[in-house]
Motif scaffolding. Structure first.
Motif, PDB file in Angstrom:
ATOM      1  N   LEU A 127     -44.087  86.673  24.236  1.00 40.05           N
ATOM      2  CA  LEU A 127     -44.041  86.802  22.783  1.00 40.05           C
ATOM      3  C   LEU A 127     -42.592  86.746  22.337  1.00 40.05           C
ATOM      4  O   LEU A 127     -41.710  87.351  22.959  1.00 40.05           O
ATOM      5  N   VAL A 128     -42.356  86.015  21.260  1.00 41.11           N
ATOM      6  CA  VAL A 128     -41.074  86.065  20.549  1.00 41.11           C
ATOM      7  C   VAL A 128     -41.326  86.909  19.305  1.00 41.11           C
ATOM      8  O   VAL A 128     -42.074  86.500  18.415  1.00 41.11           O
ATOM      9  N   MET A 129     -40.749  88.107  19.271  1.00 41.31           N
ATOM     10  CA  MET A 129     -40.974  89.012  18.142  1.00 41.31           C
ATOM     11  C   MET A 129     -39.717  89.060  17.282  1.00 41.31           C
ATOM     12  O   MET A 129     -38.675  89.558  17.709  1.00 41.31           O
ATOM     13  N   LEU A 130     -39.836  88.493  16.096  1.00 43.38           N
ATOM     14  CA  LEU A 130     -38.721  88.496  15.149  1.00 43.38           C
ATOM     15  C   LEU A 130     -38.946  89.615  14.137  1.00 43.38           C
ATOM     16  O   LEU A 130     -39.986  89.660  13.477  1.00 43.38           O
ATOM     17  N   VAL A 131     -37.982  90.511  14.041  1.00 41.66           N
ATOM     18  CA  VAL A 131     -38.087  91.602  13.068  1.00 41.66           C
ATOM     19  C   VAL A 131     -37.441  91.118  11.778  1.00 41.66           C
ATOM     20  O   VAL A 131     -36.228  90.963  11.691  1.00 41.66           O
ATOM     21  N   SER A 132     -38.272  90.837  10.786  1.00 37.75           N
ATOM     22  CA  SER A 132     -37.771  90.310   9.516  1.00 37.75           C
ATOM     23  C   SER A 132     -37.117  91.433   8.713  1.00 37.75           C
ATOM     24  O   SER A 132     -37.086  92.589   9.134  1.00 37.75           O
ATOM     25  N   ASP A 133     -36.616  91.056   7.538  1.00 36.16           N
ATOM     26  CA  ASP A 133     -36.030  92.048   6.633  1.00 36.16           C
ATOM     27  C   ASP A 133     -37.047  92.551   5.607  1.00 36.16           C
ATOM     28  O   ASP A 133     -36.682  93.243   4.651  1.00 36.16           O
ATOM     29  N   ARG A 134     -38.332  92.192   5.822  1.00 37.05           N
ATOM     30  CA  ARG A 134     -39.368  92.751   4.940  1.00 37.05           C
ATOM     31  C   ARG A 134     -39.439  94.262   5.133  1.00 37.05           C
ATOM     32  O   ARG A 134     -39.126  94.787   6.202  1.00 37.05           O
ATOM     33  N   ILE A 135     -39.879  94.939   4.081  1.00 36.61           N
ATOM     34  CA  ILE A 135     -40.046  96.386   4.170  1.00 36.61           C
ATOM     35  C   ILE A 135     -41.405  96.751   3.594  1.00 36.61           C
ATOM     36  O   ILE A 135     -41.825  96.207   2.568  1.00 36.61           O
ATOM     37  N   SER A 136     -42.112  97.638   4.296  1.00 34.33           N
ATOM     38  CA  SER A 136     -43.418  98.054   3.813  1.00 34.33           C
ATOM     39  C   SER A 136     -43.438  99.567   3.634  1.00 34.33           C
ATOM     40  O   SER A 136     -42.705 100.297   4.296  1.00 34.33           O
ATOM     41  N   ALA A 137     -44.286 100.016   2.730  1.00 32.67           N
ATOM     42  CA  ALA A 137     -44.517 101.446   2.519  1.00 32.67           C
ATOM     43  C   ALA A 137     -45.913 101.586   1.937  1.00 32.67           C
ATOM     44  O   ALA A 137     -46.349 100.744   1.142  1.00 32.67           O
ATOM     45  N   PHE A 138     -46.607 102.647   2.325  1.00 31.97           N
ATOM     46  CA  PHE A 138     -48.003 102.850   1.904  1.00 31.97           C
ATOM     47  C   PHE A 138     -48.847 101.605   2.212  1.00 31.97           C
ATOM     48  O   PHE A 138     -49.717 101.210   1.436  1.00 31.97           O
ATOM     49  N   ASP A 139     -48.536 100.966   3.364  1.00 29.40           N
ATOM     50  CA  ASP A 139     -49.274  99.789   3.828  1.00 29.40           C
ATOM     51  C   ASP A 139     -49.150  98.606   2.879  1.00 29.40           C
ATOM     52  O   ASP A 139     -49.999  97.702   2.880  1.00 29.40           O
TER      53      ASP A 139
ATOM     54  N   VAL B 124     -46.394  95.554   1.586  1.00 29.17           N
ATOM     55  CA  VAL B 124     -45.098  94.908   1.766  1.00 29.17           C
ATOM     56  C   VAL B 124     -44.423  94.818   0.399  1.00 29.17           C
ATOM     57  O   VAL B 124     -44.995  94.251  -0.543  1.00 29.17           O
ATOM     58  N   LEU B 125     -43.232  95.378   0.284  1.00 30.89           N
ATOM     59  CA  LEU B 125     -42.534  95.408  -1.001  1.00 30.89           C
ATOM     60  C   LEU B 125     -41.966  94.019  -1.327  1.00 30.89           C
ATOM     61  O   LEU B 125     -41.735  93.212  -0.424  1.00 30.89           O
ATOM     62  N   PRO B 126     -41.741  93.738  -2.614  1.00 28.86           N
ATOM     63  CA  PRO B 126     -41.406  92.368  -3.025  1.00 28.86           C
ATOM     64  C   PRO B 126     -40.017  91.874  -2.621  1.00 28.86           C
ATOM     65  O   PRO B 126     -39.770  90.680  -2.636  1.00 28.86           O
ATOM     66  N   LYS B 127     -39.106  92.755  -2.288  1.00 26.59           N
ATOM     67  CA  LYS B 127     -37.744  92.327  -1.906  1.00 26.59           C
ATOM     68  C   LYS B 127     -37.465  92.720  -0.449  1.00 26.59           C
ATOM     69  O   LYS B 127     -37.874  93.784  -0.003  1.00 26.59           O
ATOM     70  N   GLY B 128     -36.736  91.842   0.255  1.00 27.94           N
ATOM     71  CA  GLY B 128     -36.295  92.161   1.601  1.00 27.94           C
ATOM     72  C   GLY B 128     -35.022  92.989   1.580  1.00 27.94           C
ATOM     73  O   GLY B 128     -34.317  93.040   0.568  1.00 27.94           O
ATOM     74  N   ILE B 129     -34.727  93.619   2.710  1.00 28.90           N
ATOM     75  CA  ILE B 129     -33.559  94.490   2.837  1.00 28.90           C
ATOM     76  C   ILE B 129     -32.603  93.883   3.861  1.00 28.90           C
ATOM     77  O   ILE B 129     -32.885  93.898   5.071  1.00 28.90           O
ATOM     78  N   PRO B 130     -31.461  93.308   3.416  1.00 37.91           N
ATOM     79  CA  PRO B 130     -30.528  92.684   4.353  1.00 37.91           C
ATOM     80  C   PRO B 130     -30.158  93.612   5.517  1.00 37.91           C
ATOM     81  O   PRO B 130     -29.939  94.807   5.322  1.00 37.91           O
TER      82      PRO B 130
END
Length: 315
Positions: free
Chosen positions: A33-45, A47-53
């Motif tokens: 597996l190649v697992m890329l950890v994106s800059d997406r952020i989730s809370a309360f299940d 995914v929030l609309p903006k990524g976090i650099p």
């Protein structure tokens, strides 16, 4: 610095891709597996609309550090971290439960307790506890793994009787969970932190159990600062936290808990920058090392090149 919120790579030997809340996972020949950890952020299940650099880099590097620091307890899936945002490892068949372990009455466990419940995943909870109080012994409180929506609490007995996990395998991963939490607790204490609760995921490959996914990151774990913990507890004050809880608190203050009809509050550039800075603080406190920002020019090309080199070396 742009936040990486979407990828669409085509690596050699790639069979399929899974896009999770935060991770993009590429299946290479059903072996790696190649697992890329994106800059997406989730809370309360959600995914929030903006990524976090830099969030992806931070989570990936913390997880890699703790996978290495616990590999003597249980084999893990990691083979290499060819890029600051990527881990390459063994493809395992995941167990259909997440092993949540709690050392303290915090978060959702406290919310349940406050509502009057005195059992959690079939385990009895002592009367008269207060928020953030330490349990007499850590509690293993598994959840089912939801592909969509919310994970659900489940007891050990229900897991075994339903056949989700065999008795033998469950007892093995429960033992690993307790040992990993003990190691994480010891590492955190050296950094002046308390590991409050966390979750582990396990899988199997060729009949062998592996620890998979991330461990001891601020997304999967809750940390308190040890300094002042007892005084705050005695006064009923909020603990100083080193976890994603500050994001949940900001959302709750703005009337969002992922419920139907609720709208995510505006994520201004100032809000995003503040979250990045908090994640850098998390990294430096949890690892005891200074965070070095990766080169942010043409990130996707950098990732592709680094992963291709890694995969070529595995042939």
């Amino acid at each position: 610095m742009e936040a990486i919120v979407k990828t669409n790579f085509k690596f050699p030997g790639q069979k399929d891709e899974y896009v999770g809340k935060v991770r993009d996972v590429y299946n290479i020949n059903d072996e790696y597996l190649v697992m890329l950890v994106s800059d997406r952020i989730s809370a309360f299940d959600v995914v929030l609309p903006k990524g976090i650099p830099y969030k992806g880099q931070i989570l990936n590097q913390i997880a890699a550090k703790f996978l290495d620091a616990t590999s003597d307890i249980v084999p893990n899936w990691k083979i290499a971290t060819p890029d600051p945002m990527v881990t390459v490892g063994h493809k395992c068949e995941p167990f259909k439960v997440e092993m949540v372990i709690r050392g303290y009455l915090a978060g959702s466990a406290w919310r349940e307790y406050k509502s009057g419940k005195r059992t959690l995943c079939g385990l009895p909870l002592p009367e008269g506890m207060v928020e953030n109080q330490k349990f007499p012994t850590p509690l293993v409180t598994p959840t089912t793994k939801a592909m969509e929506g919310h994970d659900e609490n489940i007891s050990k007995e229900e897991i075994i009787s339903s056949g989700l996990v065999s008795k033998e395998d469950y007892e093995a991963i429960e033992k690993y969970t307790l040992a990993l939490f003990q190691r994480g607790t010891e590492i955190a204490a050296k950094m002046g932190l308390i590991l409050v609760d966390t979750k582990y995921e396990f899988g199997k490959k060729d009949g062998k159990i592996y620890l998979i996914d991330e461990i001891h990151t601020p997304d999967s774990s809750r940390y308190f600062y040890a300094d002042g913990y007892e005084e705050r507890l005695a006064k009923g004050e909020r603990q100083r936290q080193l976890s994603k809880e500050f994001v949940r608190e900001w959302l709750m203050e703005n009337n969002f808990q992922g419920k139907e009809g609720q709208t995510v509050p505006e994520m201004t550039p100032e809000v995003v920058a503040n979250i990045t800075n908090r994640y850098i603080e998390l990294y430096e406190h949890i690892t005891g090392t200074k965070f070095e920002k990766a080169d942010s020019t043409n990130i996707l090309a950098r990732i592709e090149n680094n992963v291709n080199e890694c995969l070529a070396s595995l042939k």
